[in-house]
Design an enzyme around this catalytic site. Structure first.
Site, PDB file in Angstrom:
ATOM      1  N   SER A   1       7.625  -6.655   6.380  1.00  0.00           N
ATOM      2  CA  SER A   1       8.008  -5.734   7.462  1.00  0.00           C
ATOM      3  C   SER A   1       9.302  -6.187   8.129  1.00  0.00           C
ATOM      4  O   SER A   1      10.158  -5.375   8.471  1.00  0.00           O
ATOM      5  CB  SER A   1       6.900  -5.657   8.515  1.00  0.00           C
ATOM      6  OG  SER A   1       5.770  -5.055   7.949  1.00  0.00           O
ATOM      7  N   THR A  23      -0.749  -6.569  13.487  1.00  0.00           N
ATOM      8  CA  THR A  23      -1.580  -6.554  12.285  1.00  0.00           C
ATOM      9  C   THR A  23      -3.005  -6.931  12.699  1.00  0.00           C
ATOM     10  O   THR A  23      -3.257  -7.268  13.862  1.00  0.00           O
ATOM     11  CB  THR A  23      -1.077  -7.583  11.246  1.00  0.00           C
ATOM     12  OG1 THR A  23      -1.312  -8.892  11.760  1.00  0.00           O
ATOM     13  CG2 THR A  23       0.401  -7.395  10.949  1.00  0.00           C
ATOM     14  N   LYS A  54      -5.237  -5.239  16.351  1.00  0.00           N
ATOM     15  CA  LYS A  54      -5.020  -3.795  16.542  1.00  0.00           C
ATOM     16  C   LYS A  54      -5.942  -3.165  17.585  1.00  0.00           C
ATOM     17  O   LYS A  54      -5.567  -2.196  18.232  1.00  0.00           O
ATOM     18  CB  LYS A  54      -5.181  -3.056  15.206  1.00  0.00           C
ATOM     19  CG  LYS A  54      -4.071  -3.372  14.211  1.00  0.00           C
ATOM     20  CD  LYS A  54      -4.207  -2.535  12.946  1.00  0.00           C
ATOM     21  CE  LYS A  54      -3.111  -2.877  11.955  1.00  0.00           C
ATOM     22  NZ  LYS A  54      -3.101  -1.991  10.795  1.00  0.00           N
ATOM     23  N   GLY A  97     -10.017   0.022   8.994  1.00  0.00           N
ATOM     24  CA  GLY A  97      -8.938   0.438   9.895  1.00  0.00           C
ATOM     25  C   GLY A  97      -7.970   1.420   9.251  1.00  0.00           C
ATOM     26  O   GLY A  97      -7.603   2.441   9.858  1.00  0.00           O
ATOM     27  N   GLY A 129       1.360   2.238  -2.075  1.00  0.00           N
ATOM     28  CA  GLY A 129       1.242   1.779  -0.688  1.00  0.00           C
ATOM     29  C   GLY A 129       2.579   1.475  -0.025  1.00  0.00           C
ATOM     30  O   GLY A 129       2.650   1.375   1.200  1.00  0.00           O
TER      31      GLY A 129
HETATM   32  P1  NDP Z   1     -10.622  -3.340   6.634  1.00  0.00           P
HETATM   33  O1  NDP Z   1     -11.082  -4.730   6.408  1.00  0.00           O
HETATM   34  O2  NDP Z   1     -10.735  -2.735   7.994  1.00  0.00           O
HETATM   35  O3  NDP Z   1     -11.434  -2.349   5.611  1.00  0.00           O
HETATM   36  C1  NDP Z   1     -11.555  -2.677   4.253  1.00  0.00           C
HETATM   37  C2  NDP Z   1     -12.231  -1.540   3.499  1.00  0.00           C
HETATM   38  O4  NDP Z   1     -12.225  -1.852   2.109  1.00  0.00           O
HETATM   39  C3  NDP Z   1     -13.697  -1.321   3.882  1.00  0.00           C
HETATM   40  O5  NDP Z   1     -14.005   0.040   3.768  1.00  0.00           O
HETATM   41  C4  NDP Z   1     -14.429  -2.141   2.805  1.00  0.00           C
HETATM   42  O6  NDP Z   1     -15.739  -1.666   2.556  1.00  0.00           O
HETATM   43  C5  NDP Z   1     -13.559  -1.840   1.610  1.00  0.00           C
HETATM   44  N1  NDP Z   1     -13.665  -2.844   0.546  1.00  0.00           N
HETATM   45  C6  NDP Z   1     -13.101  -4.071   0.519  1.00  0.00           C
HETATM   46  N2  NDP Z   1     -13.401  -4.692  -0.658  1.00  0.00           N
HETATM   47  C7  NDP Z   1     -14.161  -3.816  -1.365  1.00  0.00           C
HETATM   48  C8  NDP Z   1     -14.772  -3.878  -2.656  1.00  0.00           C
HETATM   49  N3  NDP Z   1     -14.642  -4.950  -3.439  1.00  0.00           N
HETATM   50  N4  NDP Z   1     -15.463  -2.796  -3.077  1.00  0.00           N
HETATM   51  C9  NDP Z   1     -15.592  -1.698  -2.293  1.00  0.00           C
HETATM   52  N5  NDP Z   1     -15.039  -1.586  -1.061  1.00  0.00           N
HETATM   53  C10 NDP Z   1     -14.337  -2.637  -0.596  1.00  0.00           C
HETATM   54  O7  NDP Z   1      -9.131  -3.301   6.115  1.00  0.00           O
HETATM   55  P2  NDP Z   1      -7.987  -2.213   6.473  1.00  0.00           P
HETATM   56  O8  NDP Z   1      -8.605  -0.866   6.454  1.00  0.00           O
HETATM   57  O9  NDP Z   1      -7.240  -2.635   7.662  1.00  0.00           O
HETATM   58  O10 NDP Z   1      -7.002  -2.391   5.224  1.00  0.00           O
HETATM   59  C11 NDP Z   1      -7.343  -1.888   3.938  1.00  0.00           C
HETATM   60  C12 NDP Z   1      -6.133  -1.990   3.053  1.00  0.00           C
HETATM   61  O11 NDP Z   1      -5.117  -1.133   3.556  1.00  0.00           O
HETATM   62  C13 NDP Z   1      -5.511  -3.397   3.000  1.00  0.00           C
HETATM   63  O12 NDP Z   1      -5.350  -3.742   1.648  1.00  0.00           O
HETATM   64  C14 NDP Z   1      -4.173  -3.251   3.660  1.00  0.00           C
HETATM   65  O13 NDP Z   1      -3.190  -4.038   3.037  1.00  0.00           O
HETATM   66  C15 NDP Z   1      -3.875  -1.777   3.438  1.00  0.00           C
HETATM   67  N6  NDP Z   1      -2.966  -1.221   4.437  1.00  0.00           N
HETATM   68  C16 NDP Z   1      -1.797  -0.706   4.001  1.00  0.00           C
HETATM   69  C17 NDP Z   1      -0.883  -0.186   4.878  1.00  0.00           C
HETATM   70  C18 NDP Z   1       0.400   0.352   4.348  1.00  0.00           C
HETATM   71  O14 NDP Z   1       1.271   0.669   5.172  1.00  0.00           O
HETATM   72  N7  NDP Z   1       0.552   0.505   3.044  1.00  0.00           N
HETATM   73  C19 NDP Z   1      -1.153  -0.145   6.324  1.00  0.00           C
HETATM   74  C20 NDP Z   1      -2.446  -0.670   6.695  1.00  0.00           C
HETATM   75  C21 NDP Z   1      -3.296  -1.201   5.765  1.00  0.00           C
HETATM   76  P3  NDP Z   1     -16.984  -2.192   3.437  1.00  0.00           P
HETATM   77  O15 NDP Z   1     -17.000  -1.343   4.691  1.00  0.00           O
HETATM   78  O16 NDP Z   1     -18.158  -1.914   2.560  1.00  0.00           O
HETATM   79  O17 NDP Z   1     -16.774  -3.633   3.706  1.00  0.00           O
END
Ligand code: NDP
Length: 286
Positions: free
Chosen positions: A24, A69, A73, A135, A250
């Site tokens: 970033s 980050t 948040k 998130g 992404g």
């Molecule tokens: P969170 O930890 O809040 O959520 C993670 C999500 O992924 C949950 O729904 C979790 O499921 C699921 N998950 C993780 N591992 C697995 C797996 N092996 N199998 C199935 N489901 C899985 O993270 P964020 O939402 O903050 O971030 C998610 C992704 O988004 C990150 O990789 C981040 O880098 C990316 N991101 C990208 C941005 C961009 O600008 N490109 C901006 C913000 C985020 P469960 O609820 O079951 O645990």
């Protein structure tokens, strides 16, 4: 040729976990430079217990804005003077904007995603399947719903988070939303328009992760999008491209949330191509 010294630089930053070369920071500073702005974007490590003082530091030192980050948040909201309606709906802020002596919270993640999606299609009237309920999924769910999606199906591994997101979207928007438990290769319905991975599956260092989807149900007219910025080419996107689906990586979301933050802080429109090129440089693409 010598460059005149400028003693008044405007400061912006990201509070989070610093890595050697913060993508970033590289992206934003490339854009400041390209726009001829004497602004800086710093990467600052802040421990959760120091967040209140860090926000006080932003005020005291006259920072013009900041990004946040995980894990800041949600916690940051209590230290701000106000937050936007969308950020209030999501219950999360990833961008602080100074207005006069006030620090206001915004969430640009979902807006950045929608901006990126609009390069291929307008979410209005589209049937969307979104994997994940964390998130990123909350931000994307709220903004795609506000953009007029026809229907959203949330597919998540844990029931609790999946149902909580369905409840949030059902309460705050008019879009029909449903939850499906993700416990095997998910089969897409034939009339799905947009498929979104909003989980962290495929994020570095888990680069060889297999995306649990029945790829025979993925049709070439479906748009497939992934939030993973590092590496931007995931298993899901590789398979989707092989089938002939239009894809979005992404980096597009990361660039567009940066564009929105940049506009909010400076009032200037940056060039998204310069920002993407800076990210590609950091990630060693091309
Ligand atoms: P969170 O930890 O809040 O959520 C993670 C999500 O992924 C949950 O729904 C979790 O499921 C699921 N998950 C993780 N591992 C697995 C797996 N092996 N199998 C199935 N489901 C899985 O993270 P964020 O939402 O903050 O971030 C998610 C992704 O988004 C990150 O990789 C981040 O880098 C990316 N991101 C990208 C941005 C961009 O600008 N490109 C901006 C913000 C985020 P469960 O609820 O079951 O645990």
């Amino acid at each position: 040729m010598s460059k005149p010294l400028n003693f008044k630089q405007e400061l912006t930053c990201v509070f989070g976990q610093p890595i050697a070369e913060n993508p970033s920071q590289c992206m934003m500073e490339a854009a400041y430079n390209d726009c001829g702005l004497e602004w800086r974007y710093l990467t600052i490590e802040v421990a959760p217990e120091n967040l209140e003082q860090a926000v006080g530091g932003l005020r005291a030192m006259g920072f013009r804005g900041a990004n946040l980050t995980i894990p800041h948040k949600v916690a940051v909201i209590q230290y701000l003077d106000g937050i936007s309606d969308a950020a209030a709906m999501m219950g999360a802020v990833n961008c602080i904007v100074r207005k006069g002596d006030q620090l206001l919270g915004e969430n640009t993640d979902g807006k950045g995603f929608v901006q990126s999606l609009k390069e291929l299609t307008d979410p209005a009237g589209k049937k969307i399947v979104m994997f994940g309920a964390g998130g990123a999924a909350r931000a994307i769910g709220v903004e795609t719903a506000l953009s007029g999606a026809a229907e959203i199906t949330i597919v998540n591994r844990s029931v609790e988070r999946g149902e909580a997101l369905v409840q949030l979207l059902s309460e705050k928007t008019d879009v029909p939303v449903s939850f499906t438990l993700w416990d095997g290769d998910y089969i897409l319905a034939e009339d799905v328009d947009v498929v979104i991975n909003a989980t962290s599956i495929g994020l570095y260092p888990d680069v060889d992760a297999i995306f649990p989807l029945d790829f025979s149900s993925l049709k070439s007219n479906m748009i497939v999008s992934d939030v993973i910025p590092n590496p931007p080419e995931t298993h899901l996107l590789r398979e989707a491209a092989r089938i002939g689906c239009p894809t979005l990586d992404g980096l597009g979301m990361l660039v567009n949330q940066g564009v929105i933050g940049f506009q909010l802080w400076t009032g200037v429109d940056p060039d998204p191509k310069v920002m993407r090129a800076a990210l590609e440089d950091v990630f060693g693409i091309k």
